[in-house]
Motif scaffolding. Structure first.
Motif, PDB file in Angstrom:
ATOM      1  N   MET A 170       0.844  -1.196   0.000  1.00 29.32           N
ATOM      2  CA  MET A 170       0.000   0.000   0.000  1.00 29.32           C
ATOM      3  C   MET A 170       0.881   1.250   0.000  1.00 29.32           C
ATOM      4  SD  MET A 170      -3.303   0.776   0.176  1.00 29.32           S
ATOM      5  CE  MET A 170      -4.124  -0.653   0.871  1.00 29.32           C
ATOM      6  N   ILE A 171       0.512   2.223  -0.809  1.00 30.40           N
ATOM      7  CA  ILE A 171       1.236   3.503  -0.824  1.00 30.40           C
ATOM      8  C   ILE A 171       0.368   4.513  -0.078  1.00 30.40           C
ATOM      9  CG2 ILE A 171       1.629   5.479  -2.364  1.00 30.40           C
ATOM     10  CD1 ILE A 171       3.952   3.938  -2.709  1.00 30.40           C
ATOM     11  N   TYR A 172       0.942   5.183   0.894  1.00 31.87           N
ATOM     12  CA  TYR A 172       0.173   6.172   1.646  1.00 31.87           C
ATOM     13  C   TYR A 172       0.744   7.562   1.403  1.00 31.87           C
ATOM     14  CZ  TYR A 172      -1.431   2.113   4.285  1.00 31.87           C
ATOM     15  OH  TYR A 172      -1.964   0.911   4.658  1.00 31.87           O
ATOM     16  N   GLU A 173      -0.160   8.540   1.474  1.00 34.15           N
ATOM     17  CA  GLU A 173       0.274   9.927   1.369  1.00 34.15           C
ATOM     18  C   GLU A 173       0.846  10.322   2.725  1.00 34.15           C
ATOM     19  OE1 GLU A 173      -1.984  13.944   0.384  1.00 34.15           O
ATOM     20  OE2 GLU A 173      -2.742  12.195  -0.710  1.00 34.15           O
ATOM     21  N   VAL A 174       2.086  10.755   2.733  1.00 33.97           N
ATOM     22  CA  VAL A 174       2.718  11.099   4.016  1.00 33.97           C
ATOM     23  C   VAL A 174       2.308  12.516   4.422  1.00 33.97           C
ATOM     24  CG1 VAL A 174       4.916  11.436   5.179  1.00 33.97           C
ATOM     25  CG2 VAL A 174       4.640   9.571   3.554  1.00 33.97           C
ATOM     26  N   SER A 175       1.948  12.661   5.719  1.00 31.37           N
ATOM     27  CA  SER A 175       1.519  13.967   6.202  1.00 31.37           C
ATOM     28  C   SER A 175       2.633  14.632   7.010  1.00 31.37           C
ATOM     29  CB  SER A 175       0.271  13.774   7.071  1.00 31.37           C
ATOM     30  OG  SER A 175       0.196  14.775   8.045  1.00 31.37           O
ATOM     31  N   ASN A 176       2.919  15.880   6.691  1.00 27.60           N
ATOM     32  CA  ASN A 176       3.951  16.599   7.431  1.00 27.60           C
ATOM     33  C   ASN A 176       3.554  16.797   8.886  1.00 27.60           C
ATOM     34  OD1 ASN A 176       5.645  16.820   5.243  1.00 27.60           O
ATOM     35  ND2 ASN A 176       4.734  18.750   4.556  1.00 27.60           N
ATOM     36  N   LEU A 177       2.240  17.036   9.104  1.00 30.00           N
ATOM     37  CA  LEU A 177       1.745  17.224  10.462  1.00 30.00           C
ATOM     38  C   LEU A 177       2.000  15.957  11.286  1.00 30.00           C
ATOM     39  CD1 LEU A 177       0.172  19.005  12.462  1.00 30.00           C
ATOM     40  CD2 LEU A 177      -1.917  17.921  11.641  1.00 30.00           C
ATOM     41  N   ALA A 178       1.739  14.806  10.650  1.00 31.27           N
ATOM     42  CA  ALA A 178       1.963  13.529  11.342  1.00 31.27           C
ATOM     43  C   ALA A 178       3.426  13.397  11.736  1.00 31.27           C
ATOM     44  CB  ALA A 178       1.545  12.369  10.452  1.00 31.27           C
ATOM     45  N   ILE A 179       4.304  13.797  10.824  1.00 33.01           N
ATOM     46  CA  ILE A 179       5.739  13.697  11.106  1.00 33.01           C
ATOM     47  C   ILE A 179       6.120  14.613  12.265  1.00 33.01           C
ATOM     48  CG2 ILE A 179       8.039  14.116  10.156  1.00 33.01           C
ATOM     49  CD1 ILE A 179       6.923  13.245   7.435  1.00 33.01           C
ATOM     50  N   VAL A 180       5.579  15.835  12.250  1.00 30.29           N
ATOM     51  CA  VAL A 180       5.904  16.796  13.308  1.00 30.29           C
ATOM     52  C   VAL A 180       5.431  16.271  14.668  1.00 30.29           C
ATOM     53  CG1 VAL A 180       5.366  19.107  14.205  1.00 30.29           C
ATOM     54  CG2 VAL A 180       5.930  18.801  11.788  1.00 30.29           C
ATOM     55  N   ILE A 181       4.186  15.779  14.713  1.00 30.94           N
ATOM     56  CA  ILE A 181       3.649  15.279  15.991  1.00 30.94           C
ATOM     57  C   ILE A 181       4.433  14.054  16.458  1.00 30.94           C
ATOM     58  CG2 ILE A 181       1.620  14.210  17.077  1.00 30.94           C
ATOM     59  CD1 ILE A 181      -0.098  16.141  15.513  1.00 30.94           C
ATOM     60  N   PHE A 182       4.759  13.207  15.507  1.00 29.70           N
ATOM     61  CA  PHE A 182       5.536  12.019  15.840  1.00 29.70           C
ATOM     62  C   PHE A 182       6.887  12.404  16.458  1.00 29.70           C
ATOM     63  CE2 PHE A 182       9.030   9.311  14.329  1.00 29.70           C
ATOM     64  CZ  PHE A 182       8.740   8.160  15.024  1.00 29.70           C
ATOM     65  N   LEU A 183       7.571  13.333  15.800  1.00 25.87           N
ATOM     66  CA  LEU A 183       8.885  13.745  16.300  1.00 25.87           C
ATOM     67  C   LEU A 183       8.760  14.415  17.668  1.00 25.87           C
ATOM     68  CD1 LEU A 183      10.568  15.096  13.040  1.00 25.87           C
ATOM     69  CD2 LEU A 183      10.999  12.925  14.220  1.00 25.87           C
ATOM     70  N   PHE A 184       7.689  15.171  17.844  1.00 26.57           N
ATOM     71  CA  PHE A 184       7.474  15.849  19.121  1.00 26.57           C
ATOM     72  C   PHE A 184       7.317  14.808  20.243  1.00 26.57           C
ATOM     73  CE2 PHE A 184       4.428  17.338  22.319  1.00 26.57           C
ATOM     74  CZ  PHE A 184       5.131  18.430  22.823  1.00 26.57           C
ATOM     75  N   ILE A 185       6.513  13.778  19.978  1.00 25.55           N
ATOM     76  CA  ILE A 185       6.277  12.770  21.021  1.00 25.55           C
ATOM     77  C   ILE A 185       7.551  11.986  21.330  1.00 25.55           C
ATOM     78  CG2 ILE A 185       5.049  10.585  21.516  1.00 25.55           C
ATOM     79  CD1 ILE A 185       2.561  11.879  20.492  1.00 25.55           C
ATOM     80  N   VAL A 186       8.279  11.625  20.284  1.00 24.92           N
ATOM     81  CA  VAL A 186       9.528  10.894  20.507  1.00 24.92           C
ATOM     82  C   VAL A 186      10.503  11.762  21.318  1.00 24.92           C
ATOM     83  CG1 VAL A 186      11.550   9.891  19.387  1.00 24.92           C
ATOM     84  CG2 VAL A 186       9.281   9.420  18.492  1.00 24.92           C
ATOM     85  N   ALA A 187      10.572  13.044  20.958  1.00 22.42           N
ATOM     86  CA  ALA A 187      11.468  13.946  21.685  1.00 22.42           C
ATOM     87  C   ALA A 187      11.031  14.079  23.140  1.00 22.42           C
ATOM     88  CB  ALA A 187      11.468  15.322  21.007  1.00 22.42           C
ATOM     89  N   PHE A 188       9.725  14.141  23.350  1.00 27.83           N
ATOM     90  CA  PHE A 188       9.181  14.265  24.697  1.00 27.83           C
ATOM     91  C   PHE A 188       9.530  13.024  25.538  1.00 27.83           C
ATOM     92  CE2 PHE A 188       5.534  13.583  27.612  1.00 27.83           C
ATOM     93  CZ  PHE A 188       5.710  14.707  28.413  1.00 27.83           C
ATOM     94  N   VAL A 189       9.351  11.859  24.919  1.00 27.81           N
ATOM     95  CA  VAL A 189       9.652  10.604  25.621  1.00 27.81           C
ATOM     96  C   VAL A 189      11.134  10.528  25.986  1.00 27.81           C
ATOM     97  CG1 VAL A 189       9.783   8.096  25.310  1.00 27.81           C
ATOM     98  CG2 VAL A 189       7.727   9.315  24.641  1.00 27.81           C
ATOM     99  N   LEU A 190      11.975  10.902  25.020  1.00 30.91           N
ATOM    100  CA  LEU A 190      13.405  10.849  25.290  1.00 30.91           C
ATOM    101  C   LEU A 190      13.793  11.862  26.363  1.00 30.91           C
ATOM    102  CD1 LEU A 190      14.903  10.368  21.715  1.00 30.91           C
ATOM    103  CD2 LEU A 190      14.594   8.671  23.506  1.00 30.91           C
TER     104      LEU A 190
END
Lengths: 640, 93
Positions: free
Chosen positions: A1-21
């Motif tokens: 499956m090919i999905y359209e990548v969302s920049n917002l999703a990437i930003v939120i993802f990075l924010f959560i990972v950074a928060f966890v770390l």
């Protein structure tokens, strides 16, 4: 499956990972002793611990796996919700407080508290390690599935990212960090699942989900079952395959070569477009006869009929939770059935439309055959019984759940945190039915992997919700994997090296050994996560439950409730439980399919081992204990 | 080798009563859970039977098992806390 990548999703993802770390770094500075590393100093508040329990427990299996299984198999997926929660009853009523009184840092300590036996130490350490690794596999598979639509990365990269972050988290902070990560994640998961469920109900039921692919249907003429001619000259037949009672044809349409299923009605024959993947002889993978980048592979799942008050309607508008279930039960859902075959040296897998009555969706039987009408055999029934038994008995035998009892200050706090966990988890599991069914009918299913159904459902209601839900799901995996790796590192460094081998180490040395063990288990988990790609994570967790219930639960319960239990009885029961459950799993149909063999030819005719392995472990414990009574020189353990 | 608990455990005189209550509630829940499994095994068609508010038995029983676990958890905690307060002279936290 090919999905359209969302920049917002990437930003939120990075924010959560950074928060966890960031959180990990903060607590890492406070983790100086082994007590702090393995048991968070025993000072966590029961309310926080309860939600952290929920965070630990609501792993990839619950959010990704159960929603996915409900989306694919209806009520049968919900059986996991029922069984996973029922297991907490065993934990609360029989295990929580006594274990809190017995243990020090790990499950093995608790098991060995009465006997101080080397064989128990070894058996419990092996069991903790094996169960944790079994539980790690689905988490890593889920992690890989998540990053495909979230970040547009391949599955294996997701597994590596999760593995690396978790190794880093665990190697820096230990149980305190894991507890707070789980607390935040558990809370967010319940809140956002509630929001997603409200969206599903507000959206109601509709025959036309937004942006849904309309599957083509072409008139055709069939002679002698196999030769197909098509009046429409834009299509040319490239290949015909008869498999069982079904006929599939490959058509050429100038641009690409999709597969169709031949449907014969009373007066005419039509070709119905199917989803397909083709692996060519030289290893290239095509989606609906075109390269993946062409975007010809679609998300599916829709309603073909909606009945309200005896009348057919196109959509319902907003509905209440019970009206949603009732209306769906009266309607008809189009699920997609899978078939694999070979054609001209290519390996073909097709997914074709399989209209299913809402009534069948809303009762057991689509995955676990139970009725005579569906052709259920005695093995199918045993498989169902075995699954329900393992789910019920597995929870209170999971080492990464058991160690959480040691993070609270006293027995009352252990009990209260268990009840908070049951309430939060129970509420979440009720939501899984609506999220799973929502995914089933809103055209979001990725037929290649059921695991992404929940997050992809969120995408229907907006990229922001999808981004947040995916990021929470990712944090879910991070948190659970952290807990599992701590349990595994405890088994290696504390139970095996320190207690069994009795290697003299300073307190600092013990933490170092734990971190090294965490690193090794993490690498192993990454490899397994890549190997098991594509399997439903709830199903895999169900197997982990069976191993835990077989290896650990008889030992725990008999230790607590049967005075004749001996050290040898416990050790042998643990070993027999592990060997028999894993032995059955390795020779079961699902694994046979994984090896590339025919599932029907598997030596063991059912997947879930609990019905055999749990009684076997119990019998072993009783027999060996009775035979070794003279060894039992211990007093009753101090109940205070 | 150390075999004491990680945290010093307070003296608890309510253990026997709490254990008995836990075992009773466990068997009550197990009986009801077993009923769900037995229906699935012996008469699966019964699961599709409409029982209340247009909902079938599978839904009512399934949701019921989840709710029952939560309710029984609160009942257990209520009585355990009472036993502890009474028998330990309010000494536990």
């Amino acid at each position: 499956m090919i999905y359209e990548v969302s920049n917002l999703a990437i930003v939120i993802f990075l924010f959560i990972v950074a928060f966890v770390l960031g959180l990990s770094f903060y607590f890492a500075r406070k983790t100086k002793s082994s007590k702090s590393y393995y048991a968070a100093g025993g000072n966590i508040h029961w309310g926080v611990n309860g939600i952290a329990f929920a965070g630990d427990y609501l792993s990839a299996a619950s959010f990704l796996g159960i929603c996915g299984m409900i989306a694919f198999s209806g009520y049968d997926g919900f059986l996991y919700s029922i069984g996973f929660l029922a297991g907490w009853v065993v934990a609360l009523f029989l295990v929580a407080e006594p274990l809190k009184r017995l243990g020090k840092y790990t499950f093995a300590d608790a098991l060995d508290a009465k006997f101080n036996s080397k064989s128990i130490k070894l058996a419990a350490a092996i069991s903790t390690l094996i169960v944790s690794v079994f539980y790690l596999i689905p988490q890593m598979v889920g992690a890989g599935d998540l990053v495909v639509p979230l970040l547009g990365l391949p599955h294996w990269m997701g597994v590596v990212i999760v593995g690396s972050i978790v190794i880093f988290i665990v190697a820096t902070a230990g149980m305190t960090s894991t507890t707070y990560v789980q607390f935040i994640k558990g809370g967010l998961l319940v809140i956002f699942s509630t929001i997603l469920t409200i969206y599903v109900l507000k959206n109601g039921l509709t025959l036309t989900p937004e942006n849904y692919h309309k599957f083509a249907e072409i008139e055709a003429v069939v002679t002698n079952d196999t030769v197909v001619t098509i009046p429409d000259s834009t299509y040319h037949v490239e290949a015909t395959v008869v498999t069982g009672k079904m006929v599939f044809v490959k058509l050429n349409t100038q641009e690409f070569s999709p597969w169709f299923k031949v449907n014969t009605h009373d007066d005419r024959t039509t070709l119905e477009e199917v989803l397909s993947t083709t692996v060519t002889a030289d290893g290239e993978k095509l989606f609906n006869g075109a390269p993946q980048s062409a975007g010809k592979f679609f998300q599916v799942g829709h309603l073909s009929k909606i009945i309200v008050d005896g009348k057919e309607v196109d959509k319902t508008g907003p509905v209440g939770p019970f009206e949603f279930i009732k209306t769906l039960e009266n309607s008809e859902v189009v699920r997609f059935a899978k078939k694999s075959f070979e054609s001209e040296g290519d390996a073909i897998t097709v997914w074709y439309q399989n209209p299913t009555s809402g009534k069948s969706v809303m009762e057991p039987g689509l995955k676990y055959k139970l009725s005579k009408a569906s052709g259920a055999t005695i093995w199918d029934k045993l498989n169902f019984l075995s699954l329900m038994l393992a789910l019920f008995l597995g929870t209170s035998a999971l080492p990464h759940i058991l160690i959480r009892y040691y993070t609270v200050p006293n027995q009352r706090a252990a009990r209260k945190s268990t009840i908070v966990a049951i309430a939060a988890i129970g509420f979440f599991y009720m939501l899984t039915l609506f999220m799973g069914l929502g995914a089933m009918i809103n055209g979001v299913i990725d037929v290649e992997s059921s695991n992404m159904s929940g997050p992809l459902l969120a995408k229907v209601f907006g990229v922001s919700l999808f981004a947040i839900i995916s990021a929470i799901a990712f944090a879910t995996v991070l948190g659970t994997v952290s807990g599992l790796i701590i349990a595994s590192s405890g088994a290696i460094a504390h139970d095996f090296i320190d207690n069994y081998l009795q290697v003299k180490m300073t307190d600092k040395g013990k933490v170092k050994a734990g971190k090294f063990a965490a690193f090794s288990v993490g690498i192993f988990a990454i490899l397994l996560g890549i190997l098991f790609k594509g399997m439903n994570v709830s199903f895999l967790v169900g197997l982990a439950f069976a191993v835990a219930a077989s290896a650990n639960l008889p030992a725990i319960l008999f230790l607590l409730f049967w005075k004749k239990t001996t050290a040898k009885g416990i050790a042998w029961s643990v070993i027999v439980g592990i060997v028999s459950s894993i032995g059955i799993i390795l020779f079961a149909p699902s694994m046979w399919e994984r090896y590339g063999l025919i599932a029907k030819n598997a030596p063991v005719p059912f997947d879930n081992p609990g019905i055999i392995s749990i009684p076997l472990a119990v019998i072993t414990l009783i027999v060996i204990s009775l035979l070794t009574q003279k060894d039992n020189s211990t007093k009753d353990f101090d109940r205070n | 080798m150390l075999h004491e608990p990680a945290i010093p455990v307070e003296k608890d005189h309510a253990i026997a009563k709490k254990t008995k209550l836990g075992v009773i509630l466990f068997f009550v829940y197990t009986f009801i859970y077993a009923g769900f499994v037995v229906i699935g095994l012996t008469d699966p068609e019964l699961m599709g039977l409409e029982v209340i508010g247009g909902q079938n038995l599978a839904i009512v029983y399934g949701f019921g098992l989840i709710l029952l676990a939560i309710i029984m958890g609160f009942i257990y905690n209520y009585f355990c806390t009472r036993f502890e307060d009474k028998m330990n002279n309010n000494s536990t936290t």
